[in-house]
Design a protein around this motif. Structure first.
Motif, mmCIF file in Angstrom:
data_model
loop_
_atom_site.group_PDB
_atom_site.id
_atom_site.type_symbol
_atom_site.label_atom_id
_atom_site.label_comp_id
_atom_site.label_asym_id
_atom_site.label_seq_id
_atom_site.Cartn_x
_atom_site.Cartn_y
_atom_site.Cartn_z
ATOM 1 N N GLU A 50 0.826 -1.214 0.000
ATOM 2 C CA GLU A 50 0.000 0.000 0.000
ATOM 3 C C GLU A 50 0.858 1.261 0.000
ATOM 4 O OE1 GLU A 50 -3.478 0.420 2.535
ATOM 5 O OE2 GLU A 50 -3.330 -1.726 2.962
ATOM 6 N N LEU A 51 1.885 1.280 0.839
ATOM 7 C CA LEU A 51 2.764 2.449 0.919
ATOM 8 C C LEU A 51 3.445 2.721 -0.418
ATOM 9 C CD1 LEU A 51 4.372 4.649 2.479
ATOM 10 C CD2 LEU A 51 6.022 2.852 3.038
ATOM 11 N N LEU A 52 4.032 1.684 -1.016
ATOM 12 C CA LEU A 52 4.754 1.875 -2.267
ATOM 13 C C LEU A 52 3.813 2.225 -3.413
ATOM 14 C CD1 LEU A 52 7.486 -0.912 -2.036
ATOM 15 C CD2 LEU A 52 7.499 1.430 -1.129
ATOM 16 N N THR A 53 2.627 1.642 -3.411
ATOM 17 C CA THR A 53 1.628 1.989 -4.427
ATOM 18 C C THR A 53 1.238 3.452 -4.299
ATOM 19 O OG1 THR A 53 0.783 -0.266 -4.481
ATOM 20 C CG2 THR A 53 -0.700 1.464 -5.275
ATOM 21 N N ALA A 54 1.019 3.901 -3.074
ATOM 22 C CA ALA A 54 0.669 5.307 -2.852
ATOM 23 C C ALA A 54 1.759 6.228 -3.385
ATOM 24 C CB ALA A 54 0.433 5.555 -1.360
ATOM 25 N N LEU A 121 12.442 -0.774 -0.127
ATOM 26 C CA LEU A 121 11.493 -1.727 0.431
ATOM 27 C C LEU A 121 11.004 -2.796 -0.545
ATOM 28 C CD1 LEU A 121 9.325 0.705 2.587
ATOM 29 C CD2 LEU A 121 11.231 -0.750 3.325
ATOM 30 N N SER A 122 11.219 -2.594 -1.832
ATOM 31 C CA SER A 122 10.766 -3.599 -2.799
ATOM 32 C C SER A 122 11.879 -4.592 -3.089
ATOM 33 C CB SER A 122 10.316 -2.927 -4.104
ATOM 34 O OG SER A 122 11.420 -2.334 -4.763
ATOM 35 N N SER A 123 11.513 -5.757 -3.623
ATOM 36 C CA SER A 123 12.530 -6.732 -4.011
ATOM 37 C C SER A 123 13.108 -6.379 -5.369
ATOM 38 C CB SER A 123 11.958 -8.149 -4.007
ATOM 39 O OG SER A 123 10.842 -8.237 -4.860
ATOM 40 N N ALA A 124 12.362 -5.637 -6.186
ATOM 41 C CA ALA A 124 12.833 -5.144 -7.481
ATOM 42 C C ALA A 124 11.931 -3.987 -7.881
ATOM 43 C CB ALA A 124 12.775 -6.249 -8.534
ATOM 44 N N CYS A 125 12.460 -3.096 -8.702
ATOM 45 C CA CYS A 125 11.656 -1.985 -9.201
ATOM 46 C C CYS A 125 12.266 -1.483 -10.499
ATOM 47 C CB CYS A 125 11.554 -0.856 -8.174
ATOM 48 S SG CYS A 125 13.130 -0.102 -7.736
ATOM 49 N N GLY A 126 11.487 -0.728 -11.228
ATOM 50 C CA GLY A 126 11.994 -0.171 -12.474
ATOM 51 C C GLY A 126 10.896 0.508 -13.245
ATOM 52 N N LYS A 134 4.662 5.319 -20.112
ATOM 53 C CA LYS A 134 5.541 4.416 -19.360
ATOM 54 C C LYS A 134 4.767 3.717 -18.259
ATOM 55 C CE LYS A 134 7.205 7.769 -15.952
ATOM 56 N NZ LYS A 134 6.458 8.908 -16.457
ATOM 57 N N ALA A 135 5.395 2.664 -17.746
ATOM 58 C CA ALA A 135 4.910 1.966 -16.560
ATOM 59 C C ALA A 135 6.045 1.965 -15.554
ATOM 60 C CB ALA A 135 4.502 0.538 -16.899
ATOM 61 N N VAL A 136 5.759 2.361 -14.343
ATOM 62 C CA VAL A 136 6.724 2.308 -13.242
ATOM 63 C C VAL A 136 6.228 1.199 -12.326
ATOM 64 C CG1 VAL A 136 7.877 3.608 -11.422
ATOM 65 C CG2 VAL A 136 7.093 4.793 -13.475
ATOM 66 N N TRP A 137 7.116 0.313 -11.887
ATOM 67 C CA TRP A 137 6.680 -0.889 -11.191
ATOM 68 C C TRP A 137 7.593 -1.233 -10.013
ATOM 69 C CZ3 TRP A 137 10.332 -4.695 -11.041
ATOM 70 C CH2 TRP A 137 11.342 -4.632 -11.992
ATOM 71 N N PHE A 138 7.046 -2.074 -9.140
ATOM 72 C CA PHE A 138 7.835 -2.701 -8.074
ATOM 73 C C PHE A 138 7.280 -4.084 -7.826
ATOM 74 C CE2 PHE A 138 4.416 -0.675 -5.669
ATOM 75 C CZ PHE A 138 4.029 -1.680 -4.804
ATOM 76 N N THR A 139 8.102 -4.950 -7.276
ATOM 77 C CA THR A 139 7.649 -6.277 -6.864
ATOM 78 C C THR A 139 7.951 -6.467 -5.385
ATOM 79 O OG1 THR A 139 9.727 -7.321 -7.497
ATOM 80 C CG2 THR A 139 7.980 -7.335 -9.134
ATOM 81 N N LEU A 140 7.111 -7.269 -4.761
ATOM 82 C CA LEU A 140 7.305 -7.666 -3.371
ATOM 83 C C LEU A 140 7.220 -9.182 -3.302
ATOM 84 C CD1 LEU A 140 5.064 -5.110 -1.443
ATOM 85 C CD2 LEU A 140 7.555 -5.128 -1.604
ATOM 86 N N PRO A 141 8.082 -9.800 -2.498
ATOM 87 C CA PRO A 141 8.011 -11.258 -2.372
ATOM 88 C C PRO A 141 6.820 -11.669 -1.522
ATOM 89 C CG PRO A 141 9.660 -10.384 -0.877
ATOM 90 C CD PRO A 141 9.145 -9.221 -1.699
ATOM 91 N N ALA A 142 6.420 -12.922 -1.705
ATOM 92 C CA ALA A 142 5.348 -13.472 -0.874
ATOM 93 C C ALA A 142 5.862 -13.637 0.547
ATOM 94 C CB ALA A 142 4.889 -14.818 -1.423
#
Length: 160
Positions: A50-54, A121-126, A134-142
């Motif tokens: 939620e924080l990173l999405t915000a 805080l993310s496991s990957a981003c870009g 463009k699309a800006v993204w991040f991933t979080l592990p389970a």
């Protein structure tokens, strides 16, 4: 008796939502991520998501002119989740990949810490180009959920 019909395909584990180009987009995006992550058993950390999405949505609202849409895409994967925010500006977000040498965000300033949070805080981003920007993204592990504690019978209380 076995059936010759194939089992129905599992429903897609992704959501795509158009967001208003205003600060109202931030709580809408947070609610969607919270709902999406509650839908799977081994969800990524909902608070962090939620924080990173915000942060991503707030950046899209602040740094684009409002002439194009903002979209939130949430994809749930067995290994966690990926969140993307699409906007119409093709320019890369400054400082998402890494800080420039010799630059440090000023912790006392209102701006400049969102991308640092995402990187940290993310496991990957870009970011990646899309057909319309463009699309800006991040991933979080389970994060595995702990099993529920066994139910215990209430204990009898002695009478006074």
């Amino acid at each position: 008796m076995p059936s010759d019909t194939p089992a129905p395909a599992p429903r897609p584990a992704s959501w795509r939502v158009a967001l208003p180009h205003s600060t109202a987009a931030v709580p809408i995006a947070r609610a969607l991520v919270r709902t999406a992550l509650a839908d799977i058993r081994a969800a990524a950390d909902s608070d962090t998501a939620e924080l990173l999405t915000a942060e991503l949505v707030a950046n899209a609202v602040e740094h684009t002119d409002g002439s194009g849409p903002i979209e939130l895409v949430v994809e749930l994967m067995p290994a966690g989740c990926q969140v993307e925010v699409h906007d119409h500006d093709p320019g890369p977000p400054g400082g998402l990949s890494a800080l420039l040498p010799g630059s440090t965000p000023d912790l006392w300033q209102e701006h400049g810490r969102g991308l640092l949070l995402i990187r940290t805080l993310s496991s990957a981003c870009g970011h990646r180009p899309t057909e319309h920007g463009k699309a800006v993204w991040f991933t979080l592990p389970a994060t595995p959920t702990a099993p529920a504690p066994p139910a215990t019978a209430p204990t009898a209380r002695p009478r006074d």
